[in-house]
Design an enzyme around this catalytic site. Structure first.
Site, PDB file in Angstrom:
ATOM      1  N   SER A 152       0.834  -1.196   0.000  1.00  0.00           N
ATOM      2  CA  SER A 152       0.000   0.000   0.000  1.00  0.00           C
ATOM      3  C   SER A 152       0.876   1.256   0.000  1.00  0.00           C
ATOM      4  O   SER A 152       1.768   1.378  -0.847  1.00  0.00           O
ATOM      5  CB  SER A 152      -0.914  -0.060   1.225  1.00  0.00           C
ATOM      6  N   ARG A 221     -11.975   6.803   9.092  1.00  0.00           N
ATOM      7  CA  ARG A 221     -11.454   5.441   9.180  1.00  0.00           C
ATOM      8  C   ARG A 221     -12.462   4.416   8.637  1.00  0.00           C
ATOM      9  O   ARG A 221     -12.090   3.477   7.932  1.00  0.00           O
ATOM     10  CB  ARG A 221     -11.110   5.111  10.627  1.00  0.00           C
ATOM     11  N   ASP A 317      -8.392  -6.431  -5.069  1.00  0.00           N
ATOM     12  CA  ASP A 317      -8.004  -5.118  -4.548  1.00  0.00           C
ATOM     13  C   ASP A 317      -8.507  -4.033  -5.505  1.00  0.00           C
ATOM     14  O   ASP A 317      -7.980  -3.872  -6.597  1.00  0.00           O
ATOM     15  CB  ASP A 317      -6.475  -5.068  -4.421  1.00  0.00           C
ATOM     16  N   HIS A 350      -7.984  -5.104  -0.692  1.00  0.00           N
ATOM     17  CA  HIS A 350      -6.675  -4.496  -0.475  1.00  0.00           C
ATOM     18  C   HIS A 350      -5.953  -5.105   0.732  1.00  0.00           C
ATOM     19  O   HIS A 350      -4.740  -5.262   0.737  1.00  0.00           O
ATOM     20  CB  HIS A 350      -6.863  -2.987  -0.288  1.00  0.00           C
ATOM     21  N   ASP A 351      -6.717  -5.464   1.764  1.00  0.00           N
ATOM     22  CA  ASP A 351      -6.130  -6.042   2.973  1.00  0.00           C
ATOM     23  C   ASP A 351      -5.409  -7.362   2.727  1.00  0.00           C
ATOM     24  O   ASP A 351      -4.726  -7.872   3.621  1.00  0.00           O
ATOM     25  CB  ASP A 351      -7.216  -6.271   4.037  1.00  0.00           C
TER      26      ASP A 351
END
Lengths: 385, 208
Positions: A152, A221, A317, A350-351
Site C-alpha cells: 500500500s 477510518r 483489490d 486491499h487487505d
C-alpha cells in the site's frame, strides 16, 4: 517470545543537518522511531527495510512486553523462520515522518515555538518520508539495503527508494500499490479529511489530544476501511446479518453486523491515531506520482533505477487494482530492469497484503533468498564487493 | 543446476534442445508459458541470455522466482502491453499455440514483440493421429496429446500445412522449419513432415 525494543534516532538540530522537504521548508530536530529484528551480518549486506502503510507503525513483529496481547502488524510475515526470516535478515522498520507513533509528526513539539506543530507542520510527501529513512539507514551504517519491502503506501515508499537512492537498494518488493495515486484514492482521502476537518472538535487542528475530533476521525477510518475490504469479504463475513436483534429496529442506530464492525474499527482507530497526522499522511499519498518529475512519463521516472523488482497485486483489490501494477511493470521493463510480477488470486481486497501470507510469503521469501545469494556472490550489478 | 540435471531436463524434449541451439548467446528471450522457469534457467546458464518468462499460474510463478528466473503474470490471449515492438531478440512459444483462444492474434503479437519468434508446433496431421481417427474413429490421444476430447486444453489443433497457410495469410515469414520425428529426432525435410513429424520448430519473423 520475541521481545523487541523500540528505538529513536534523532537528527537535524542545526541548519545543515535539518531535513529539507519537497515543499522547500525544513524540519529541525527530527525523530524517527524504529525497531530492528535479527542480526546485521559482517559485510552489512542482509538489511531489509520494511515500509508500513497509512495506519501502521515501526512495530512490525514481535512483542514489546510479555504482557502484550498482539504482536507487530506483520508478525506472520516477518520473524524467525518466517518468509522475511529474521534468522537470515536484519529487519528494520521505522514509523514514517508525519506519523503519530513515535516519529516526528504534527503532534510533535515545534522547536521554533515550543508548542505542538498541529496544522503548522509542513505538508510532507512520500519522498520526504524516504529522505528521512535514508538518514536512519546511513546512521545504522548500511550503505546498501538488501531489499525494501512494503504494501500500500509502504509500496509507494519502496518505489521512491528505488528512484531516489538507486545505489542503496539491491531489490524492491512493492505490494498492492501504485506508482501514481489514482483519482479514486484522492477522492476517498478528500472525503475522509473533510469528515475530520468538519468535526466541531477539530478546531483548525488545535484540539486537545485528550479530546480529539473522534467523530470525524472515526468516520474517515470507516470510509477507508470499506476500501480495504471487498464485496466478497463483507458478504462472507457479515452478509445481511443483524448485530443484536432478529428483526429490523426501524430506526437509524446500528442494526447490521457490518455497521457494528465499522463502528468498532472507527472507535479503535481514534484511540491510537492522531487526526492531524491522518490528514498529513493522506495528503502525502494524494501527491504521490512518480511521473511528476518526468512530465507524466512513468518509464522515464525509472530511468536511473537499478536492482530488481518483485511486484505483487491482488485480484480483488479495488483500491490499488492490478492494472496499476501492470502499468508499473511496463515502466520497469521499458528500462530493462529485472522484474517479477504476480497477481495473487484473493477475495480479501486491499487487505490481502496482510492476509495472503502463504502465497505472498513463498514469493517474497524466495525472492529475498535469491537476492542475498546474488549479493553474497557478487553477481548483482553494483553489488558491494 | 548441474549439467546432468540440464541434460535430463532437455532429454525428453527434442524441441527444447533444438530451440536452445537456435538462440544466440547474450540475446534477450521472452518465454511464453514458461512454467517453472527451468528452461529459461537452462538458457541463461548455456547462452547467458537476458530472460523474461510469462506465466499464468501463481504457483508456477513462485517456482520461477525460486529458480531465479524473472517472470511476469499474463495470459496469452491478451495483447502484450508490457512490451514494445521488437523488445526481445526471441520470443519462444513452445507447444502452447494450440491452447490459446486466438492463435492468429498470438502469432501477430509474438512477431511484433520479438525480432524473431520460435514456435514449436504440434502437428495434428501426424500419421499416428490420422490412423487413430481413421481406423479407430476416435479423437487421437498419445504421448503429445494425453487428454480426452472433452477435457483437452488443446482447443486449436492444426497440421503443418495449416500452419504454413496461416503464416502466409498473416504476413509472417517462416525463416526456418525443423520437423521432429519419433525415432531420430530431427526429420529430414524430404520425408513428408506433415505426415511423419509429430511436431515442428519454426523460426518466424514479420514480413518486412
Amino acid at each position: 517470545m520475541l521481545l523487541i525494543e523500540p528505538q529513536n534516532y534523532d537528527f537535524g538540530p542545526g541548519e545543515e543537518n535539518a531535513l529539507e522537504l519537497d515543499c522547500r521548508k525544513k524540519l529541525y530536530e527530527v525523530t524517527l522511531r524504529y525497531e530492528t529484528c535479527g542480526k546485521l551480518n559482517a559485510d552489512r549486506s542482509n538489511a531489509v527495510l520494511i515500509e508500513h502503510a497509512l495506519s501502521g507503525d515501526a512495530h512490525v513483529t514481535g512483542y514489546h512486553t510479555p504482557e502484550d496481547r498482539k504482536p507487530g502488524w506483520w508478525a506472520e510475515m516477518v520473524g524467525p523462520g518466517k518468509a522475511i526470516d529474521t534468522d537470515r535478515y536484519f529487519v528494520i522498520c521505522s514509523n514514517i515522518l508525519g506519523g503519530c507513533s513515535g516519529s516526528t509528526g504534527p503532534r510533535s513539539i515545534d522547536p521554533a515555538t515550543g508548542k505542538p506543530y498541529n496544522m503548522n507542520f509542513p505538508v510532507i510527501t512520500i519522498a520526504d518520508m524516504v529522505r528521512a529513512q535514508k538518514r536512519l539507514i546511513d546512521h545504522l551504517g548500511i550503505s546498501k539495503l538488501l531489499a525494501v519491502v512494503g504494501g500500500s503506501m509502504g509500496g509507494m515508499q519502496v518505489l521512491q527508494w528505488m528512484i531516489d537512492y538507486p545505489d542503496s537498494v539491491a531489490a524492491a518488493v512493492p505490494i498492492a500499490t501504485t506508482a501514481q495515486n489514482s483519482a479514486q484514492n484522492i477522492a476517498f482521502n478528500w472525503v475522509g479529511r473533510e469528515a475530520i476537518i468538519s468535526d466541531p472538535k477539530f478546531d483548525g487542528g488545535n484540539y486537545d489530544p485528550e479530546n480529539p475530533p473522534g467523530k470525524g476521525l472515526s468516520t474517515a477510518r470507516m470510509l477507508a476501511h470499506i476500501t480495504y475490504l471487498s464485496d466478497e469479504t463483507m458478504g462472507r463475513k457479515f452478509g445481511r446479518n443483524l448485530q443484536e436483534n432478529d428483526h429490523y429496529a426501524f430506526d437509524f442506530r446500528r442494526d447490521f453486523a457490518v455497521e457494528s464492525y465499522l463502528q468498532h474499527q472507527g472507535r479503535r482507530f481514534v484511540e491510537r491515531f492522531d487526526a492531524n497526522s491522518y490528514c498529513y499522511i493522506t495528503r502525502a499519498i494524494d501527491y504521490f506520482d512518480l511521473a511528476d518529475r518526468t512530465n507524466g512519463d512513468l518509464a522515464a521516472a525509472f530511468h536511473s533505477a537499478k536492482g530488481k523488482f518483485l511486484v505483487v497485486s491482488f485480484s480483488s483489490d479495488w483500491l490499488f487494482p492490478t492494472k496499476q501494477a501492470r502499468a508499473l511493470v511496463k515502466a520497469l521493463l521499458a528500462n530493462h530492469l529485472e522484474t517479477n510480477f504476480c497477481e495473487i488470486q484473493s477475495g480479501y481486497g486491499h487487505d490481502a497484503f496482510l492476509l495472503e501470507i502463504d502465497t505472498l510469503g513463498a514469493m517474497v521469501g524466495a525472492f529475498l533468498a535469491n537476492t542475498l545469494n546474488e549479493v553474497s556472490s557478487g553477481k548483482q550489478r553494483g553489488a558491494q564487493s | 543446476m548441474s549439467d546432468l540435471d540440464l541434460l535430463k531436463y532437455t532429454c525428453g524434449r527434442t524441441d527444447l534442445s533444438l530451440i536452445c541451439d537456435l538462440i544466440d548467446p547474450g540475446s534477450s528471450v521472452l518465454d511464453l508459458g514458461c512454467g517453472d522457469g527451468l528452461f529459461l534457467r537452462y538458457l541463461k546458464e548455456r547462452k547467458n541470455v537476458r530472460s523474461l518468462g510469462l506465466e499464468i499460474s501463481a504457483e508456477k510463478i513462485a517456482s520461477c522466482i525460486a529458480n531465479g528466473v524473472p517472470v511476469i503474470q499474463g495470459d496469452l490471449d491478451s495483447r502484450m502491453e508490457f512490451a514494445a515492438d521488437g523488445d526481445f531478440d526471441y520470443v519462444i512459444l513452445s507447444r502452447t499455440l494450440q491452447e490459446v483462444r486466438h492463435p492468429e492474434n498470438l502469432l501477430d503479437e509474438i512477431v511484433r514483440v520479438g525480432k524473431q519468434a520460435i514456435v514449436s508446433f504440434i502437428n495434428f496431421g501426424y500419421f499416428e493421429y490420422r490412423f487413430e481417427l481413421f481406423f479407430c474413429g476416435r479423437m487421437p490421444r498419445g504421448r503429445h496429446l494425453p487428454y480426452e476430447w472433452f477435457n483437452t486444453p488443446n482447443i486449436h489443433l492444426g497440421t503443418l500445412t495449416d500452419f504454413h497457410t496461416l503464416c502466409r495469410e498473416r504476413h509472417i515469414r517462416i525463416v526456418s522449419a525443423e520437423p521432429l520425428g519419433r525415432i531420430h529426432g530431427i526429420l529430414p525435410k524430404w520425408c513428408w513432415p506433415n505426415l511423419f513429424a509429430h511436431s515442428c520448430v519454426f523460426v518466424l519473423e514479420k514480413e518486412k
